[in-house]
Design an enzyme around this catalytic site. Structure first.
Site, PDB file in Angstrom:
ATOM      1  N   LYS A  74       0.843  -1.203   0.000  1.00 21.35           N
ATOM      2  CA  LYS A  74       0.000   0.000   0.000  1.00 21.35           C
ATOM      3  C   LYS A  74       0.885   1.264   0.000  1.00 21.35           C
ATOM      4  O   LYS A  74       2.109   1.166   0.213  1.00 21.35           O
ATOM      5  CB  LYS A  74      -0.925  -0.061   1.219  1.00 21.35           C
TER       6      LYS A  74
ATOM      7  N   TYR B 230     -11.955  -3.169  -3.541  1.00 22.47           N
ATOM      8  CA  TYR B 230     -12.498  -3.319  -2.186  1.00 22.47           C
ATOM      9  C   TYR B 230     -14.037  -3.344  -2.167  1.00 22.47           C
ATOM     10  O   TYR B 230     -14.649  -2.984  -1.156  1.00 22.47           O
ATOM     11  CB  TYR B 230     -11.990  -2.180  -1.290  1.00 22.47           C
TER      12      TYR B 230
ATOM     13  N   ARG C 219       3.026  -7.457   9.014  1.00 20.98           N
ATOM     14  CA  ARG C 219       2.349  -6.380   9.760  1.00 20.98           C
ATOM     15  C   ARG C 219       2.793  -6.364  11.226  1.00 20.98           C
ATOM     16  O   ARG C 219       2.943  -5.289  11.832  1.00 20.98           O
ATOM     17  CB  ARG C 219       0.833  -6.563   9.669  1.00 20.98           C
TER      18      ARG C 219
ATOM     19  N   ASN D  76      -1.728  -0.293   7.386  1.00 29.50           N
ATOM     20  CA  ASN D  76      -1.213  -1.665   7.606  1.00 29.50           C
ATOM     21  C   ASN D  76      -0.405  -2.208   6.429  1.00 29.50           C
ATOM     22  O   ASN D  76      -0.246  -3.410   6.263  1.00 29.50           O
ATOM     23  CB  ASN D  76      -2.332  -2.615   8.061  1.00 29.50           C
TER      24      ASN D  76
ATOM     25  N   HIS E 133      -1.597  -5.684   1.303  1.00 31.78           N
ATOM     26  CA  HIS E 133      -2.837  -6.410   1.028  1.00 31.78           C
ATOM     27  C   HIS E 133      -2.483  -7.805   0.528  1.00 31.78           C
ATOM     28  O   HIS E 133      -1.516  -7.985  -0.209  1.00 31.78           O
ATOM     29  CB  HIS E 133      -3.647  -5.685  -0.060  1.00 31.78           C
TER      30      HIS E 133
ATOM     31  N   GLU F 230      -8.746 -10.732  -8.327  1.00 34.27           N
ATOM     32  CA  GLU F 230      -7.851  -9.588  -8.094  1.00 34.27           C
ATOM     33  C   GLU F 230      -6.679  -9.584  -9.090  1.00 34.27           C
ATOM     34  O   GLU F 230      -6.303  -8.545  -9.617  1.00 34.27           O
ATOM     35  CB  GLU F 230      -7.330  -9.615  -6.649  1.00 34.27           C
TER      36      GLU F 230
END
Ligand code: DAT
Ligand code: MG
Length: 394
Positions: free
Chosen positions: A19, A59, A112, A122, A125, A136
């Site tokens: 991210k 999402y 994480r 965090n 993904h 995805e």
């Protein structure tokens, strides 16, 4: 007993994304290193700045959550690093390596758990199921961006690895191996009779899918007609289209219907490999579909991926036809150029050979010449002549 794998045969794939905070904090390398060190294989990677709509699709299952707007805003704060990693249990193991969604609950040793503190930052993904991984992967990467390749240490990571077969003088042995003997994208050899002028519609004499069991067709969502079961004694044609709805497909669709009509003793199924089920349904609702044989939607490309895995190539081009014998084995496959007639380039002749009881499934032995001893003239018709101009306007 362990099932044997050749080193370039795809295994389970998962979508992992670093991210914006992970990219900004410069920990891309650390995260990649964990997946590499584990033994997973990188099959796609890019840095990109997705649109809001793209992230909302990614999402979509969280749309109703209170934190959704904040999540999208966070994901838009900078570029993300998108990756596809491959290996046995890649989806589940990938989630374990990431750690719990909330870093406060993530175990030390996880990404994480070791590298972040707040749930809204965090850093990474990972897909949560094989189905969402497939969706995805195809949302973030084109087929051409997904690489199928043999890793030199495959045999040191897995105990069930077999070297790809190298035939004397065959394409697999000629210049397609690296120094440790792993075949990478071996070029396939056209069957005798394939038209070399149009390589889009070649058939392959050394294709890995020939002679294999046809994947289970029960995952298909039938849009029209009854579901088909392989191995029930009936010969089958499994036909994939990409842009199912576009007029360019109609010649192939019409050709397929003509074969189905002429041969009630065989089963034909047309499969929409288009991503959007609603487009397929809309097409059916408009009542303009000329196919009266079974038509199905391949949810999340489950079946398309299953065939592609058997073929051991990076992508399954569409339109594409597979001929399945009564025992449920793939005996012939052929890629088509959109706009050309389904029955051209030897496919129909090979179907007649199969119906006559000839074995065409031995890729290393002589295959019947397409037009040999069939006694029947195969007429070809100008399929565009039977289409109205209005048909082409969508
Ligand atoms: P995961 O990323 O572990 O698959 P998820 O799919 O449930 O978790 O949620 C997606 C992301 O949304 C998650 O990585 C961080 C954010 N998120 C989840 N639950 C949240 C919450 N309760 N408050 C704020 N952000 C949350
Ligand atoms: Mg999730």
């Amino acid at each position: 007993m362990l099932q044997l794998h050749t080193s370039n045969m795809p295994r389970e794939r998962t979508y992992i994304m670093i991210k914006p905070d992970g990219v900004q904090r410069g920990i891309v390398g650390q995260i990649i290193a964990r997946f590499e060190n584990k033994g997973f294989k990188l099959v796609a990677m890019k840095l990109c700045s997705p649109t809001k709509e793209h992230l909302e699709t990614h999402y979509a299952d969280l749309k109703s959550k209170k934190f959704f707007p904040g999540l999208i805003e966070y994901m838009l704060m900078g570029p993300v690093c998108c990756m596809v990693w491959e290996g046995d249990n890649a989806v589940k193991t990938g989630r374990v390596m990431l750690g719990a969604t909330n870093p406060a609950d993530s175990a030390p040793g996880t990404i994480r758990g070791d590298l972040c503190i707040h749930v809204g930052r965090n850093i990474c993904h990972g897909s949560d199921s094989v189905e969402s991984a497939n969706a995805e992967i195809n949302l973030w990467f084109s087929e051409a961006e997904q690489n199928t390749w043999g890793h030199h240490s495959e045999g040191w990571v897995y105990e069930n690895v077999e070297e790809p077969k190298q035939e004397d003088g065959g394409a697999a042995a000629s210049g397609t191996s690296n120094t440790v003997g792993t075949t990478v994208h071996a070029p396939l050899t056209a069957y005798p009779g394939a038209n070399e002028a149009f390589n889009e519609y070649i058939t392959y004499s050394d294709d890995a899918s020939i002679g294999q069991d046809c994947p289970d067709l029960s995952s298909l969502k039938m849009v029209q007609g009854d579901a088909l079961k392989t191995g029930d004694g009936r010969v089958k044609i499994v036909f994939f289209w990409g842009k199912y709805l576009k007029w360019q497909c109609w010649p192939t669709m019409i050709g397929m219907c003509e074969i189905a009509e002429k041969h009630p003793e065989i089963d034909v199924v047309g499969i929409a490999a288009d991503k959007k089920e609603k487009d397929v349904l809309r097409f059916m609702e408009k009542g303009e579909c000329r196919a009266d044989c079974p038509l199905a939607f391949d949810m999340n490309w489950v079946l398309k991926d299953a065939f592609r895995n058997l073929m051991k190539v990076g992508a399954l081009a569409v339109p594409h036809a597979f001929l399945i014998n009564g025992e449920g084995k793939i005996v012939w496959r052929q890629a088509y150029s959109a706009g050309y007639q389904f029955a051209t380039m030897g496919f129909y002749e090979q179907l007649l050979h199969v119906l006559a009881g000839d074995d065409i499934s031995n890729p290393n032995g002589p295959n019947p010449e397409p037009e040999e001893d069939l006694g029947e003239e195969v007429e070809s018709k100008d399929v565009f002549a039977c289409q109205e101009v209005a048909d082409a306007i969508w």
